[in-house]
Write a protein that holds these residues in place. Structure first.
Motif, PDB file in Angstrom:
ATOM      1  N   UNK A  64       0.811  -1.216   0.000  1.00 35.40           N
ATOM      2  CA  UNK A  64       0.000   0.000   0.000  1.00 35.40           C
ATOM      3  C   UNK A  64       0.848   1.271   0.000  1.00 35.40           C
ATOM      4  N   UNK A  65       2.076   1.166  -0.504  1.00 34.99           N
ATOM      5  CA  UNK A  65       2.920   2.349  -0.651  1.00 34.99           C
ATOM      6  C   UNK A  65       2.614   3.041  -1.978  1.00 34.99           C
ATOM      7  N   UNK A  66       2.737   4.362  -1.993  1.00 33.98           N
ATOM      8  CA  UNK A  66       2.487   5.117  -3.224  1.00 33.98           C
ATOM      9  C   UNK A  66       3.567   4.860  -4.277  1.00 33.98           C
ATOM     10  N   UNK A  67       4.782   4.638  -3.815  1.00 34.05           N
ATOM     11  CA  UNK A  67       5.900   4.445  -4.738  1.00 34.05           C
ATOM     12  C   UNK A  67       6.933   3.535  -4.097  1.00 34.05           C
ATOM     13  N   UNK A  71      15.938  -3.029   3.181  1.00 32.03           N
ATOM     14  CA  UNK A  71      16.061  -2.214   4.394  1.00 32.03           C
ATOM     15  C   UNK A  71      14.687  -1.761   4.876  1.00 32.03           C
ATOM     16  N   UNK A  72      13.801  -1.444   3.941  1.00 31.38           N
ATOM     17  CA  UNK A  72      12.449  -1.038   4.310  1.00 31.38           C
ATOM     18  C   UNK A  72      11.705  -2.202   4.962  1.00 31.38           C
ATOM     19  N   UNK A  73      11.822  -3.389   4.357  1.00 25.62           N
ATOM     20  CA  UNK A  73      11.163  -4.575   4.917  1.00 25.62           C
ATOM     21  C   UNK A  73      11.675  -4.876   6.317  1.00 25.62           C
ATOM     22  N   UNK A 126      14.497   5.171  11.980  1.00 28.82           N
ATOM     23  CA  UNK A 126      13.501   6.247  12.054  1.00 28.82           C
ATOM     24  C   UNK A 126      13.293   6.959  10.719  1.00 28.82           C
ATOM     25  N   UNK A 127      14.376   7.200   9.986  1.00 35.96           N
ATOM     26  CA  UNK A 127      14.256   7.877   8.691  1.00 35.96           C
ATOM     27  C   UNK A 127      13.471   7.022   7.703  1.00 35.96           C
ATOM     28  N   UNK A 128      13.714   5.722   7.726  1.00 38.52           N
ATOM     29  CA  UNK A 128      12.988   4.817   6.829  1.00 38.52           C
ATOM     30  C   UNK A 128      11.504   4.801   7.168  1.00 38.52           C
ATOM     31  N   UNK A 172       5.752   6.394   6.299  1.00 42.60           N
ATOM     32  CA  UNK A 172       4.555   7.112   6.735  1.00 42.60           C
ATOM     33  C   UNK A 172       4.123   8.138   5.686  1.00 42.60           C
ATOM     34  N   UNK A 173       5.086   8.840   5.111  1.00 42.91           N
ATOM     35  CA  UNK A 173       4.753   9.871   4.102  1.00 42.91           C
ATOM     36  C   UNK A 173       4.219   9.239   2.814  1.00 42.91           C
ATOM     37  N   UNK A 174       4.668   8.046   2.502  1.00 37.63           N
ATOM     38  CA  UNK A 174       4.318   7.421   1.226  1.00 37.63           C
ATOM     39  C   UNK A 174       3.253   6.339   1.340  1.00 37.63           C
ATOM     40  N   UNK A 175       2.647   6.210   2.494  1.00 35.54           N
ATOM     41  CA  UNK A 175       1.578   5.222   2.659  1.00 35.54           C
ATOM     42  C   UNK A 175       0.253   5.796   2.174  1.00 35.54           C
ATOM     43  N   UNK A 176      -0.529   4.976   1.504  1.00 37.65           N
ATOM     44  CA  UNK A 176      -1.848   5.379   1.039  1.00 37.65           C
ATOM     45  C   UNK A 176      -2.769   5.599   2.231  1.00 37.65           C
TER      46      UNK A 176
END
Length: 275
Positions: A12-15, A24-26, A47-49, A54-58
């Motif tokens: 459900x990520x925008x990109x 790393x995200x996983x 935290x940065x990831x 959070x910014x790119x979640x639908x």
């Protein structure tokens, strides 16, 4: 649970991430975001990831889009190598996602569960509940709430015949006069656990043998020529599930089927003088 929620979040990520490696995200989601006990120990880059996620979640409203829901279901049904996950893994992931959706509905985050509704789950028999309580140790209120798909069986013939139980709900008996549904059991979250949290426990091989006996009986019915529709009704399964699970176990019917085809006389007989 963390693996299922990680796959759901990524679906459900925008990109796709560009400044971070997908692995790393996983890892940040699975090992730190969905593991509250380990969050204080998270590496500096986590935290940065997570802020990027959070910014790119639908938005939550995306659950109302059937295509997005299908994307999530495909993601949790697929392994990291792109192949379809095993049946037991798919069932477990969908059960976990279903629990998460129920939690969202209770907290009024969602109006209703967006997951497709299939046939009502089949409850364990009283005998199986008793065996599960004896050999696996769940509270009776947990055993009553279990369904067939909550049991992950070992591969037939494997040396390790222990199974796995997914405990997700407590249904203590309180009396139908005290419940809103009129049922004698009231559905609650697990005792001493956070809302919507589940746990898994190992199942003794004795419980596996209970399921083996069921499999033996269903296979024999099919081999005896009882119509799959009737066997499915007796077993409490859909015909599709029955045939998917037991079709390869049916054996010894070929000679009888050949005799039926011969007796039917479905081939055209050659007319005299033809040719």
């Amino acid at each position: 649970m963390a693996k299922t929620l990680t796959a759901t979040t990524i679906a459900l990520l925008r990109a796709k991430p560009t400044q971070f490696a997908p692995a790393a995200v996983s890892t940040a989601l699975r090992e730190w975001a969905f593991n509250t006990n380990r969050r204080p120990e998270a590496p500096r880059n986590v935290p940065a990831i997570l802020r990027w996620v959070e910014r790119n979640s639908l938005p939550v409203s995306s659950w109302e889009d059937p295509e997005k829901v299908d994307q999530v279901l495909l993601a949790i049904d697929t392994r990291l190598d792109g192949k379809q996950a095993a049946a037991w893994s798919r069932k477990r992931n969908r059960r976990i996602l279903n629990v998460a959706m129920k939690y969202a509905v209770r907290r009024r985050i969602l109006r209703a569960s967006p997951l497709p509704k299939g046939k009502e789950s089949t409850a364990l028999t009283k005998t199986t509940n008793a065996v599960a309580t004896l050999y696996c140790g769940p509270r009776p209120e947990n055993a009553v709430a279990m369904r067939v798909e909550d049991v992950t069986l070992p591969v037939p013939g494997a040396d390790d015949q222990w199974c796995e139980l997914l405990i997700h709900t407590a249904t203590p008996e309180v009396g139908k006069q005290w419940t809103d549904t009129g049922e004698i059991h009231e559905r609650r979250d697990l005792k001493g656990r956070a809302e919507g949290e589940t746990r898994t426990v190992p199942g003794h091989p004795a419980l596996t043998r209970v399921y083996d006996n069921r499999n033996t009986r269903l296979t024999k019915w099919l081999n005896d020529g009882i119509p799959p529709v009737q066997v499915a009704e007796w077993a409490g399964n859909s015909v599709a599930v029955l045939l998917t699970t037991y079709a390869r176990c049916v054996d010894g019917q070929l000679p009888d089927l050949k005799r039926r085809l011969e007796a039917a006389g479905d081939l055209l007989e050659e007319e005299p003088g033809a040719g």
